[in-house]
Design an enzyme around this catalytic site. Structure first.
Site, mmCIF file in Angstrom:
data_model
loop_
_atom_site.group_PDB
_atom_site.id
_atom_site.type_symbol
_atom_site.label_atom_id
_atom_site.label_comp_id
_atom_site.label_asym_id
_atom_site.label_seq_id
_atom_site.Cartn_x
_atom_site.Cartn_y
_atom_site.Cartn_z
ATOM 1 N N GLN A 133 -19.755 33.387 4.265
ATOM 2 C CA GLN A 133 -20.892 33.302 5.177
ATOM 3 C C GLN A 133 -20.431 33.578 6.599
ATOM 4 O O GLN A 133 -19.521 32.929 7.101
ATOM 5 C CB GLN A 133 -21.536 31.917 5.088
ATOM 6 C CG GLN A 133 -22.659 31.682 6.053
ATOM 7 C CD GLN A 133 -22.304 30.662 7.123
ATOM 8 O OE1 GLN A 133 -21.167 30.245 7.262
ATOM 9 N NE2 GLN A 133 -23.291 30.271 7.885
ATOM 10 N N TYR A 135 -20.996 33.990 10.684
ATOM 11 C CA TYR A 135 -21.707 33.780 11.934
ATOM 12 C C TYR A 135 -21.338 34.913 12.895
ATOM 13 O O TYR A 135 -20.328 35.596 12.723
ATOM 14 C CB TYR A 135 -21.324 32.447 12.578
ATOM 15 C CG TYR A 135 -22.019 31.247 11.994
ATOM 16 C CD1 TYR A 135 -23.400 31.115 12.082
ATOM 17 C CD2 TYR A 135 -21.299 30.229 11.377
ATOM 18 C CE1 TYR A 135 -24.047 30.007 11.562
ATOM 19 C CE2 TYR A 135 -21.935 29.114 10.852
ATOM 20 C CZ TYR A 135 -23.305 29.011 10.955
ATOM 21 O OH TYR A 135 -23.947 27.912 10.427
ATOM 22 N N THR A 161 -26.127 34.582 7.983
ATOM 23 C CA THR A 161 -27.059 33.513 8.307
ATOM 24 C C THR A 161 -27.815 33.866 9.587
ATOM 25 O O THR A 161 -27.200 34.047 10.638
ATOM 26 C CB THR A 161 -26.318 32.177 8.475
ATOM 27 O OG1 THR A 161 -25.749 31.801 7.215
ATOM 28 C CG2 THR A 161 -27.255 31.077 8.937
ATOM 29 N N LYS A 262 -29.325 34.984 4.676
ATOM 30 C CA LYS A 262 -29.664 33.558 4.526
ATOM 31 C C LYS A 262 -30.477 33.085 5.730
ATOM 32 O O LYS A 262 -30.148 33.407 6.869
ATOM 33 C CB LYS A 262 -28.385 32.723 4.418
ATOM 34 C CG LYS A 262 -28.596 31.221 4.270
ATOM 35 C CD LYS A 262 -27.253 30.510 4.133
ATOM 36 C CE LYS A 262 -27.421 29.016 3.937
ATOM 37 N NZ LYS A 262 -27.879 28.337 5.191
ATOM 38 N N SER A 284 -34.236 29.604 3.115
ATOM 39 C CA SER A 284 -33.544 28.436 3.667
ATOM 40 C C SER A 284 -34.050 28.118 5.057
ATOM 41 O O SER A 284 -34.339 29.021 5.850
ATOM 42 C CB SER A 284 -32.037 28.719 3.727
ATOM 43 O OG SER A 284 -31.347 27.706 4.449
ATOM 44 N N HIS A 286 -32.031 25.929 6.770
ATOM 45 C CA HIS A 286 -30.771 25.334 7.232
ATOM 46 C C HIS A 286 -30.769 23.819 7.003
ATOM 47 O O HIS A 286 -30.234 23.047 7.807
ATOM 48 C CB HIS A 286 -30.542 25.654 8.710
ATOM 49 C CG HIS A 286 -29.105 25.928 9.050
ATOM 50 N ND1 HIS A 286 -28.590 27.190 9.146
ATOM 51 C CD2 HIS A 286 -28.067 25.096 9.320
ATOM 52 C CE1 HIS A 286 -27.309 27.138 9.464
ATOM 53 N NE2 HIS A 286 -26.967 25.868 9.564
ATOM 54 N N ARG A 289 -32.010 21.467 9.759
ATOM 55 C CA ARG A 289 -31.124 21.204 10.891
ATOM 56 C C ARG A 289 -31.349 22.160 12.068
ATOM 57 O O ARG A 289 -30.703 22.035 13.089
ATOM 58 C CB ARG A 289 -29.667 21.307 10.435
ATOM 59 C CG ARG A 289 -29.265 20.244 9.443
ATOM 60 C CD ARG A 289 -27.962 20.584 8.725
ATOM 61 N NE ARG A 289 -26.810 20.625 9.606
ATOM 62 C CZ ARG A 289 -26.129 19.550 10.013
ATOM 63 N NH1 ARG A 289 -26.525 18.340 9.645
ATOM 64 N NH2 ARG A 289 -25.066 19.670 10.775
ATOM 65 N N ARG A 321 -31.858 17.413 -5.008
ATOM 66 C CA ARG A 321 -31.279 16.091 -5.229
ATOM 67 C C ARG A 321 -30.872 15.867 -6.681
ATOM 68 O O ARG A 321 -30.007 15.053 -6.963
ATOM 69 C CB ARG A 321 -32.285 15.002 -4.832
ATOM 70 C CG ARG A 321 -32.691 15.025 -3.359
ATOM 71 C CD ARG A 321 -31.558 14.602 -2.456
ATOM 72 N NE ARG A 321 -31.969 14.544 -1.063
ATOM 73 C CZ ARG A 321 -31.863 15.547 -0.192
ATOM 74 N NH1 ARG A 321 -31.374 16.714 -0.604
ATOM 75 N NH2 ARG A 321 -32.238 15.400 1.063
ATOM 76 N N GLY A 340 -25.805 21.614 -0.478
ATOM 77 C CA GLY A 340 -24.939 21.370 0.670
ATOM 78 C C GLY A 340 -24.634 19.907 0.912
ATOM 79 O O GLY A 340 -23.518 19.447 0.688
#
Length: 399
Positions: A133, A135, A161, A262, A284, A286, A289, A321, A340
């Site tokens: 991934q 950045y 991402t 992503k 997604s 994130h 967040r 979960r 995650g």
């Protein structure tokens, strides 16, 4: 206490979260646990799964449900990838290495973050196929350097991402002092001591590990040749800039393997990724967040699958979960899910053994769910296997 004893009685996500909370200082625990601002999106991610019910087939015995499938050409024992999470070495000295090893042992794919506590080359040396991934970090050249290194190191797929133009406003982090000056120096050690000394086991492991708070992958992309601090990713500014569409076009032209985008939450962005030649997308937000008020990933999934699912592999993260949640996501149209926080909490609780424990629980839960649904193969899951438990719409895909 041995890892086996720490994992005794840890049966689900809540148990694992509680074990991590007992192990970590509050500031580190809440770095993983928190969302941004009012944490609306964080809650919506979970609510979306609660709002969806199964439509099981009765009078059907399925002795051995098939959980395996290929993900972007890679065989996986179950439709789970570990999600890229920065700062894992703060949770446990084994950090990203432990997650990668546990994923390989489970026969699944880890998505390795460029914000890892170990270099991408060190992680690449571990067994198993891996995705990387990327950045953007400080500028375009920094991103290109990372992509080139990942290509040379043998990563199978590149994950761009796109939802971190700046760091999210994670107020729990700010209250704990996590996102401000976190250099490991005498002043900060003195300031933080009362907050961490209640967790002597963590303090011992952290000090023995050399008190890492830096991102090794950034050492050769900063002007002073010094690695960035992890806290730079949670502050606003160029350091947390995600790739833009021009960057993704460059990645497509310069990366030979599969390319995944992503952070997609709209049909328009899915089509944009498709038009640039991406092989897959990850629906997604994130993990709640970044932009608070962004839709739950599961709610965004169905409409996106209906538009691009025939030509791209569509994955999803956020709110997973249990194994039952995985079955729901696959029924709505996901090819696989990324997990995650759950694996991060397992890492905090017991290192590699804790991550392995989490993955095995997800596997056994998915297996049992498939048996109870009367479904013999995850390839058979579609919108006919789920129904609304409330009046809210999920845009169920029936592909």
């Amino acid at each position: 206490m041995t890892p086996v004893r720490r994992l005794s009685g840890v049966l689900n996500y809540d148990d694992t979260r509680a074990a991590a909370r007992r192990t970590l200082p509050r500031s580190i625990f809440e770095y993983v646990d928190a969302g941004s601002e009012d944490e609306l999106t964080l809650g919506w991610n979970r609510d979306a799964y609660r709002d969806l019910a199964f439509a099981p087939r009765g009078a059907t015995w399925v002795p051995e449900p098939e959980l395996g499938r290929t993900i972007l050409g890679v065989p996986s024992s179950m439709p789970i990838l570990t999600a890229p999470c920065g700062g894992m070495r703060l949770l446990h000295p084994e950090g990203d290495l432990a997650i990668t090893r546990a994923a390989a042992a489970a026969g699944i794919i880890p998505v390795v973050t460029s914000a890892s506590g170990y270099s991408l080359e060190q992680i690449a040396d571990e067994p198993g196929t891996k995705f990387f991934q990327a950045y953007r970090f400080s500028d375009e050249n920094a991103m290109k350097t990372l992509v080139g290194r990942a290509n040379k190191a043998g990563y199978h797929a590149l994950v761009a991402t796109i939802d971190t133009a700046v760091g999210g406003n994670r107020e729990r982090d700010f209250r704990n002092g996590f996102s401000y000056n976190m250099r490991i120096d005498l002043a900060n050690i003195t300031r933080m001591a009362p907050k961490v000394m209640t967790r002597p086991g963590w303090v011992y492991r952290f000090m023995r590990d050399g008190m890492p708070f830096e991102l090794p992958n950034t050492a050769d992309i900063t002007p002073d040749r010094q690695p960035m601090e992890l806290s730079a990713l949670t502050r606003s500014g160029k350091s947390s800039h995600s790739p833009d569409w021009d960057d993704i076009a460059w990645m497509r032209a310069n990366w030979d393997g599969p390319l995944v985008v992503k952070g997609v939450l709209t049909v328009a962005d899915a089509r944009r990724a498709q038009s640039l030649g991406a092989d897959g997308i990850i629906v997604s937000n994130h993990g709640g967040r970044q932009l608070d008020g962004a839709p739950a990933s599961l709610r965004a999934l169905g409409p996106i699958v209906d538009v691009v699912g025939d030509t791209m592999e569509v994955l999803v993260d956020g709110g997973i979960r249990r194994g039952a949640d995985i079955a729901k996501a696959l029924s709505v149209g996901a090819r696989a899910v990324l997990v995650g926080r759950y694996t991060a909490f397992g890492l905090a609780a017991a290192g590699e053994a804790g991550v392995a424990h989490v993955l095995e629980h997800l596997r056994s839960q998915l297996f049992r769910t498939m048996q109870l649904m009367g479904c013999a193969d995850i390839e058979d899951l579609d919108g006919s296997w789920v129904q609304q438990a409330t009046t809210s719409s999920l845009g169920l895909s029936r592909r």
